[in-house]
Design an enzyme around this catalytic site. Structure first.
Site, PDB file in Angstrom:
ATOM      1  N   ARG A  35       0.868  -1.276   0.001  1.00  0.00           N
ATOM      2  CA  ARG A  35      -0.054  -0.014   0.016  1.00  0.00           C
ATOM      3  C   ARG A  35       0.908   1.301  -0.123  1.00  0.00           C
ATOM      4  O   ARG A  35       0.495   2.394  -0.559  1.00  0.00           O
ATOM      5  CB  ARG A  35      -0.842   0.037   1.298  1.00  0.00           C
ATOM      6  CG  ARG A  35      -2.110  -1.085   0.916  1.00  0.00           C
ATOM      7  CD  ARG A  35      -3.246  -0.743   1.850  1.00  0.00           C
ATOM      8  NE  ARG A  35      -4.543  -1.530   1.408  1.00  0.00           N
ATOM      9  CZ  ARG A  35      -5.084  -2.196   2.436  1.00  0.00           C
ATOM     10  NH1 ARG A  35      -4.928  -2.014   3.805  1.00  0.00           N
ATOM     11  NH2 ARG A  35      -6.203  -2.948   2.067  1.00  0.00           N
ATOM     12  N   LYS A 206     -21.463 -15.569   1.978  1.00  0.00           N
ATOM     13  CA  LYS A 206     -22.933 -15.585   2.170  1.00  0.00           C
ATOM     14  C   LYS A 206     -23.880 -14.982   1.044  1.00  0.00           C
ATOM     15  O   LYS A 206     -23.016 -13.757   0.348  1.00  0.00           O
ATOM     16  CB  LYS A 206     -23.187 -14.516   3.340  1.00  0.00           C
ATOM     17  CG  LYS A 206     -22.741 -15.163   4.723  1.00  0.00           C
ATOM     18  CD  LYS A 206     -23.045 -14.295   5.745  1.00  0.00           C
ATOM     19  CE  LYS A 206     -22.497 -14.527   7.225  1.00  0.00           C
ATOM     20  NZ  LYS A 206     -22.594 -13.393   7.762  1.00  0.00           N
ATOM     21  N   GLY A 355     -10.700  -7.657  -1.980  1.00  0.00           N
ATOM     22  CA  GLY A 355     -10.924  -8.705  -0.783  1.00  0.00           C
ATOM     23  C   GLY A 355     -10.295 -10.039  -0.989  1.00  0.00           C
ATOM     24  O   GLY A 355      -9.127 -10.043  -1.399  1.00  0.00           O
ATOM     25  N   GLY A 378     -13.828  -3.363   0.122  1.00  0.00           N
ATOM     26  CA  GLY A 378     -15.176  -2.792   0.445  1.00  0.00           C
ATOM     27  C   GLY A 378     -15.479  -1.740  -0.417  1.00  0.00           C
ATOM     28  O   GLY A 378     -16.732  -1.836  -0.914  1.00  0.00           O
TER      29      GLY A 378
HETATM   30  P1  AMP Z   1     -16.552 -13.105   1.314  1.00  0.00           P
HETATM   31  O1  AMP Z   1     -15.787 -12.359   2.420  1.00  0.00           O
HETATM   32  O2  AMP Z   1     -18.006 -12.823   1.310  1.00  0.00           O
HETATM   33  O3  AMP Z   1     -15.926 -12.804  -0.215  1.00  0.00           O
HETATM   34  O4  AMP Z   1     -16.268 -14.585   1.693  1.00  0.00           O
HETATM   35  C1  AMP Z   1     -14.886 -15.134   1.590  1.00  0.00           C
HETATM   36  C2  AMP Z   1     -15.039 -16.165   2.642  1.00  0.00           C
HETATM   37  O5  AMP Z   1     -16.010 -17.176   2.169  1.00  0.00           O
HETATM   38  C3  AMP Z   1     -13.503 -17.008   2.631  1.00  0.00           C
HETATM   39  O6  AMP Z   1     -13.021 -17.106   3.824  1.00  0.00           O
HETATM   40  C4  AMP Z   1     -13.964 -18.650   2.329  1.00  0.00           C
HETATM   41  O7  AMP Z   1     -13.224 -19.540   3.307  1.00  0.00           O
HETATM   42  C5  AMP Z   1     -15.597 -18.597   2.799  1.00  0.00           C
HETATM   43  N1  AMP Z   1     -16.413 -19.578   1.736  1.00  0.00           N
HETATM   44  C6  AMP Z   1     -16.190 -19.905   0.528  1.00  0.00           C
HETATM   45  N2  AMP Z   1     -16.819 -20.995   0.052  1.00  0.00           N
HETATM   46  C7  AMP Z   1     -17.394 -21.165   1.285  1.00  0.00           C
HETATM   47  C8  AMP Z   1     -18.118 -22.540   1.659  1.00  0.00           C
HETATM   48  N3  AMP Z   1     -18.766 -23.424   0.663  1.00  0.00           N
HETATM   49  N4  AMP Z   1     -18.479 -22.919   3.033  1.00  0.00           N
HETATM   50  C9  AMP Z   1     -17.933 -21.864   3.917  1.00  0.00           C
HETATM   51  N5  AMP Z   1     -17.329 -20.857   3.723  1.00  0.00           N
HETATM   52  C10 AMP Z   1     -16.936 -20.453   2.448  1.00  0.00           C
END
Ligand code: AMP
Length: 398
Positions: A35, A206, A355, A378
Site C-alpha cells: 500500500r 454469504k 478482498g 469494501g
Molecule cells: P467473502 O468475504 O464474502 O468474499 O467470503 C470469503 C470467505 O468465504 C472465505 O473466507 C471463504 O473461506 C469462505 N467460503 C467460501 N466458500 C465457502 C463454503 N463453501 N463454505 C464456507 N465458507 C466458504
C-alpha cells in the site's frame, strides 16, 4: 469525471494527500508494504512539481486509548523514507501547534506525514469518532492546513470520514490521486461499460453480503456464475439437499426470485467438494444433492469445467468472492481453477473486485494475469453494487 492531478496547479502549494497506509504491522515491523508502494506515483509527482506534501492516513481501528501505542504511523514514515528515497518529517500529532508549525516550515519538494487519523476517534479515553463520523470541525480544521486536497486512498473511498469527505467539502481545490483515478477507470470499464459478452463471477460465504452485486449486475451481465458458500442457499432454494453446508434460510425466497428473474443468466455449480466438518481434509465429491453428514466447501471438477465453458469468449469478466474455502489446501481448487480460466482468456478485460478473491489470486501467482486487481475490498464491492463512493463524490468535478 472527477478532477485528477492533471487538472490542478500544485507547484509551491501545500498539498494535503489522503493516502492508504493501512498496512499490516507485527511487533513494529511492516509485513506488507504494497500500500505504501501504491501511493508513490502520486507522492513523486507532487514532489517533482515542487509541492509541500502533507500525507495522512488511518491505520487499523482505534477503539480505546491503549490502541494508540501499537497503531502509530511512525514505522510507516521510516519505510516511506526508504521507498521514496528522501527524508520524511513525521509529526506524532493529528492537530495542534506542533503540526501547524511543521507544515508552515515545509519547503517545496519536502514531505511530512502526520499521525494516524483515527487517533481522533478516541479522546482522553472517550470514544468520540471525530474521524470516522466525519466531525465537521475536524474536517474544517484539517482543510485549513493546506491549499489543495488529493484523495488517493481508494480503500476508504466508500466511507464518509473527516480525512476524505470532511476535507474535500472545506477546501478550495480537490482532485483524486493516480491510484484512485486508475481504480475508477478500471471499475468503470469492468462494471459500468463492459464490452460483451460480460461474465460476472460472484462467490464468498454469504448471499446476504453479495445481494447488492447480484442485483446490480443481473441486468448488465450476460452470465452470472455463482460459487462459494452462497451457492448452497441457491441449491436449497431449488429443492436440493445440502447436508451441513452454509445456508441462509431467510434468503431462500430471494434466491428463488433471482433464479426466476435471471432467465438462465445465473450459472450455478453442478457438483460439490465436501468434508464431514469445517476442516482441511481430503474431499469427497457429490452432485448438487449432498449427503446429510457433509458440508460443501468448494465447487467440484464438473463445475470447474462448466464455469470454464461459460467463460469462453468473454470480453469482460468481473470477479468478487472465492469459489470455496480457498484458505484450505484441499478446497482451493475451484478458486484457483477459476483464476486460471480468467487469466487464460484471450483479449478480455478482467477485473477482480478486491478482498478475498484478490488475496487468493495474488497468493496463487496470478497477480499480473488480470487487467486489474482492485486494492479496495469494501470500496470495490460497493462500486459493484452500483453505489456511489462518498470519498470520490466529495471531490470536485473536472
Ligand atoms: P467473502 O468475504 O464474502 O468474499 O467470503 C470469503 C470467505 O468465504 C472465505 O473466507 C471463504 O473461506 C469462505 N467460503 C467460501 N466458500 C465457502 C463454503 N463453501 N463454505 C464456507 N465458507 C466458504
Amino acid at each position: 469525471m472527477k478532477k485528477t492531478l492533471k487538472d490542478v496547479q500544485v507547484a509551491n502549494k501545500t498539498v494535503l494527500v489522503r493516502v492508504d497506509f493501512n498496512v499490516p504491522i507485527k511487533d513494529g515491523v511492516i509485513t506488507d508494504d504494497n500500500r505504501i508502494k501504491a501511493a508513490l506515483p502520486t507522492i513523486k509527482h507532487l514532489v517533482d512539481q515542487g509541492s509541500k506534501v502533507v500525507l495522512f492516513s488511518h491505520l487499523s481501528r482505534i477503539k480505546e486509548e491503549a490502541d494508540k501505542a501499537k497503531k502509530s504511523l511512525a514505522p510507516v514514515a521510516k519505510r516511506l523514507e526508504e521507498l521514496a528515497g528522501q527524508s520524511i518529517k513525521f509529526v506524532a500529532q493529528t492537530r495542534g501547534a506542533e503540526l501547524e508549525d511543521a507544515i508552515k516550515s515545509l519547503k517545496s519538494g519536502e514531505i511530512l506525514l502526520f499521525e494516524n487519523t483515527r487517533f481522533e476517534d478516541v479522546k482522553d479515553g472517550e470514544v468520540v469518532k471525530y474521524e470516522s463520523k466525519n466531525n465537521a470541525d475536524l474536517g474544517k480544521y484539517w482543510a485549513s492546513l493546506g491549499e489543495v486536497f488529493v484523495n488517493d486512498a481508494f480503500g476508504t473511498a466508500h466511507r464518509a470520514h473527516a480525512s476524505n469527505v470532511g476535507i474535500a467539502s472545506n477546501i478550495k481545490e480537490s482532485c483524486v490521486g493516480f491510484l484512485v483515478q486508475k481504480e475508477l477507470e478500471m471499475l468503470a470499464k469492468g462494471v459500468d461499460a463492459p464490452e460483451h459478452p460480460f461474465v460476472a463471477i460472484i462467490g464468498g460465504a454469504k448471499v446476504s453480503d453479495k445481494i447488492g452485486v447480484i442485483d446490480h449486475l443481473l441486468d448488465k451481465a450476460d452470465k452470472i456464475i455463482i460459487g462459494g458458500g452462497m451457492a448452497y442457499t441457491f441449491f436449497k432454494a431449488q429443492g436440493h439437499s445440502i447436508g451441513k453446508s452454509l445456508c441462509e434460510e431467510d434468503k431462500l425466497d430471494l434466491a428463488k426470485q433471482y433464479l426466476e428473474k435471471s432467465n438462465g443468466k445465473i450459472v450455478l455449480p453442478i457438483d460439490s467438494a465436501n468434508a464431514p466438518e469445517f476442516k482441511d481434509v481430503e474431499p469427497t465429491f457429490s452432485g448438487v444433492d449432498l449427503p446429510d453428514d457433509v458440508m460443501g466447501l468448494d465447487i467440484g471438477p464438473k463445475s470447474i469445467e462448466l464455469f470454464k465453458e461459460t467463460l469462453k469468449g468473454a470480453k469482460t469478466v468481473a470477479w468478487n468472492g472465492p469459489m470455496g474455502v480457498f484458505e484450505f489446501e484441499n478446497f482451493k481448487k475451484g478458486t484457483v481453477a477459476v483464476c486460471e480460466a480468467i487469466a487464460n482468456l484471450d483479449g478480455a478485460f478482467t477485473l477482480i473486485g478486491g478482498g478475498d478473491s484478490a488475496a487468493a489470486a495474488i497468493q496463487n501467482g496470478f497477480a499480473t494475469k488480470f487487467t486489474h486487481i482492485s486494492t479496495g475490498g469494501g470500496a470495490s464491492l460497493e462500486y459493484m453494487e452500483g453505489k456511489t463512493l462518498p470519498g470520490v463524490e466529495a471531490i470536485q468535478n473536472a
